[in-house]
Design an enzyme around this catalytic site. Structure first.
Site, PDB file in Angstrom:
ATOM      1  N   LYS A 129     -17.362   6.602   3.234  1.00 51.57           N
ATOM      2  CA  LYS A 129     -16.225   6.446   2.333  1.00 51.57           C
ATOM      3  C   LYS A 129     -16.364   7.432   1.175  1.00 51.57           C
ATOM      4  O   LYS A 129     -17.464   7.619   0.634  1.00 51.57           O
ATOM      5  CB  LYS A 129     -16.200   5.003   1.820  1.00 51.57           C
ATOM      6  CG  LYS A 129     -14.998   4.599   0.988  1.00 51.57           C
ATOM      7  CD  LYS A 129     -15.067   3.101   0.698  1.00 51.57           C
ATOM      8  CE  LYS A 129     -13.899   2.606  -0.116  1.00 51.57           C
ATOM      9  NZ  LYS A 129     -13.954   1.133  -0.318  1.00 51.57           N
ATOM     10  N   SER A 179      -9.894  -1.469   0.661  1.00 48.47           N
ATOM     11  CA  SER A 179      -9.720  -0.106   0.222  1.00 48.47           C
ATOM     12  C   SER A 179     -10.361   0.909   1.167  1.00 48.47           C
ATOM     13  O   SER A 179     -10.081   2.091   1.090  1.00 48.47           O
ATOM     14  CB  SER A 179     -10.363   0.053  -1.162  1.00 48.47           C
ATOM     15  OG  SER A 179     -11.773  -0.141  -1.090  1.00 48.47           O
ATOM     16  N   SER A 206     -12.734  -5.322   0.839  1.00 51.34           N
ATOM     17  CA  SER A 206     -12.427  -3.969   1.294  1.00 51.34           C
ATOM     18  C   SER A 206     -13.267  -3.444   2.447  1.00 51.34           C
ATOM     19  O   SER A 206     -12.994  -2.358   2.960  1.00 51.34           O
ATOM     20  CB  SER A 206     -12.510  -2.989   0.116  1.00 51.34           C
ATOM     21  OG  SER A 206     -11.536  -3.312  -0.842  1.00 51.34           O
TER      22      SER A 206
END
Length: 465
Positions: free
Chosen positions: A81, A154, A178
């Site tokens: 990420k 997210s 997330s």
């Protein structure tokens, strides 16, 4: 190489690489070619680190040929990420404000992956500063199962890339759900570890006491291998736990027999849609057939924790952004600006009340686990919401509750969970469930996930791309 190479599980492709049956260079190149072919439509990557990935793959190939196998991740292409620092490669955290920020070192989780021999393909898209919405200038990653359905937040890019066969596993972070939202939305297995189980050094914060770093993968075993690589103490992060890290892979085959599984039938059904409810019933039948012993429990009322999550996240985010907000407010999207404003509006006594309520809730949850080993719950109350549904989230209290009721309370308590694929909707999109354990008992989560996945095939189904 097989046409379906991209959908092999991480440990399967790793075993073939480490045995010499597959070349890490060829596998990495195949992944890069697939990213180039498909990701223009999916939007999961922010940056593809092709040159470095191939160099790392060549190094892995040399080491493996010399008999220096570092472990199950050696030579396997994964991705992280884009809030995890990568030395010499921009880390924007989903923000235009940081598009030119180039870290001088790897974050701890990234460093540990490199030390385990993993090949890092690139940086994956996320919502702005890992809050709820993508920055207005960012195209949200597209769910590979159905473009009309939410890809999660997210860690949206992590979910899409892993599900679409654009990496063999990824890192996500979880502050309110997330890791779990995109794992559920994309048909993946995700582990949100105990808070402190994985060092947060070198990962851009959203809310320090709520943020968890964890793996997203195609199976419980794959997620266990990733977690084993990144977990543990870290001198650079004094909040990282000193608890020893077990060998998650070594203990995962012990099964469910004799484990006490808590069920709160009321909480698991209120506001839960029919596809999720049916998937949970089917999962319970599988667990029972494997020797799991169900116990009726009463989960502490999470309503106040859901309400408190927003101002607490806002307070902690305001601290993170105090050097640039509100001074550079024009570079913030409305979602992130809104949560920071909420935080700034809280008083000291408001904050202390939240802290005390959070401690009380966490204590009640610890007491619940005196009588059980695991808790079985949905991941979200609504299976695979559409993009159109999620666009109304801010104005729909019932939808907010359905989405958050099984996720953010467990960030407030810091509890570890594993999210598992557990079925499909009529639209052909994934449904998920969660197991929850005591703090630092991720080994039980891996055992439960592995046993469930030996007796179901939901996790072996892939989007047709």
């Amino acid at each position: 190489m097989s046409q379906d190479l991209h959908y092999l599980e991480l440990l399967d492709v790793g075993q073939q690489i480490q045995s010499g049956a597959l070349s890490p260079v060829e596998v990495t190149q195949a992944q890069l070619d697939r990213i180039a072919r498909l990701d223009g439509q999916l939007g999961s990557y922010v940056i593809v680190m092709a040159e470095q990935a191939l160099a790392d793959a060549h190094q892995a190939q040399t080491e493996i040929a010399q008999g220096r196998v570092r472990g199950p991740l050696h030579g396997v292409p994964i991705a992280v990420k884009d809030l995890c620092w990568t030395q010499g490669v921009p880390t924007a955290a989903g923000m235009t404000l940081y598009k030119d920020f180039v870290p001088a070192e790897d974050g701890t989780a990234v460093r540990k992956l490199r030390e385990a021999g993993a090949v890092i393909l690139g940086k994956l898209q996320l919502t702005e500063s890992a809050y709820a919405d993508h920055h207005p200038t960012v195209m949200p990653p597209v769910n590979p199962w159905n473009a009309a359905h939410w890809s999660g937040a997210s860690s949206s890019g992590s979910g899409v890339a892993t599900a679409a066969g654009l990496c063999y596993g990824s890192l996500g972070t979880d502050t309110g759900g997330s890791i779990r939202f995109p794992s559920a939305a994309n048909g993946l297995t995700g582990i949100k570890p105990t808070w402190g189980r994985v060092s947060r050094y070198g990962a851009f914060e959203l809310a320090a006491t709520l943020d968890h770093i964890g793996p997203m993968a195609r199976s419980a075993a794959d997620a266990a291998a990733l977690l084993g690589a990144i977990a543990g103490a870290d001198a650079k992060d004094p909040t990282a736990s000193l608890e020893p890290v077990p060998n998650y892979l070594a203990g995962m085959r012990r099964g469910l027999r004799g484990l006490r599984i808590g069920i709160d039938a009321r909480w698991n059904s209120e506001g839960v849609d029919d596809p999720t409810a049916k998937a949970l019933v089917s999962a319970m039948e599988v667990v029972k057939s494997l020797g799991g012993e169900f116990r009726e429990v009463s989960f502490p009322d999470p309503a106040q924790m859901i309400a408190d999550w927003f101002p607490l996240c806002g307070i902690e985010a305001a601290v993170v952004h105090e050097k640039t907000y509100p001074s550079r407010k024009d570079q913030y999207g409305p979602g992130l600006a809104g949560i920071i404003e909420l935080g700034l509006s809280q008083s000291g006594t408001d904050y202390q009340k939240i802290v005390l309520r959070r401690q009380e809730f966490s204590g009640r949850l610890r007491a619940l686990f005196q009588g059980i080993d695991l808790l079985l719950i949905p991941t979200t109350g609504v299976a695979s919401p559409t993009v159109a549904q999620m666009s109304t989230l801010g104005a729909d209290a019932d939808l907010i509750s359905a989405v958050l009721r099984y996720t953010c309370p467990l960030d407030m308590s810091g509890s570890p969970t594993i999210t598992l694929p557990a079925g499909f909707t009529e639209a052909g999109t994934p449904i998920a469930l969660q197991f929850v354990s005591r703090h630092f008992e991720e080994d039980l989560l891996v055992r439960a996930g592995w046993a469930f996945q030996q007796n179901t095939d939901w996790h072996r189904r892939h989007p047709a791309l």
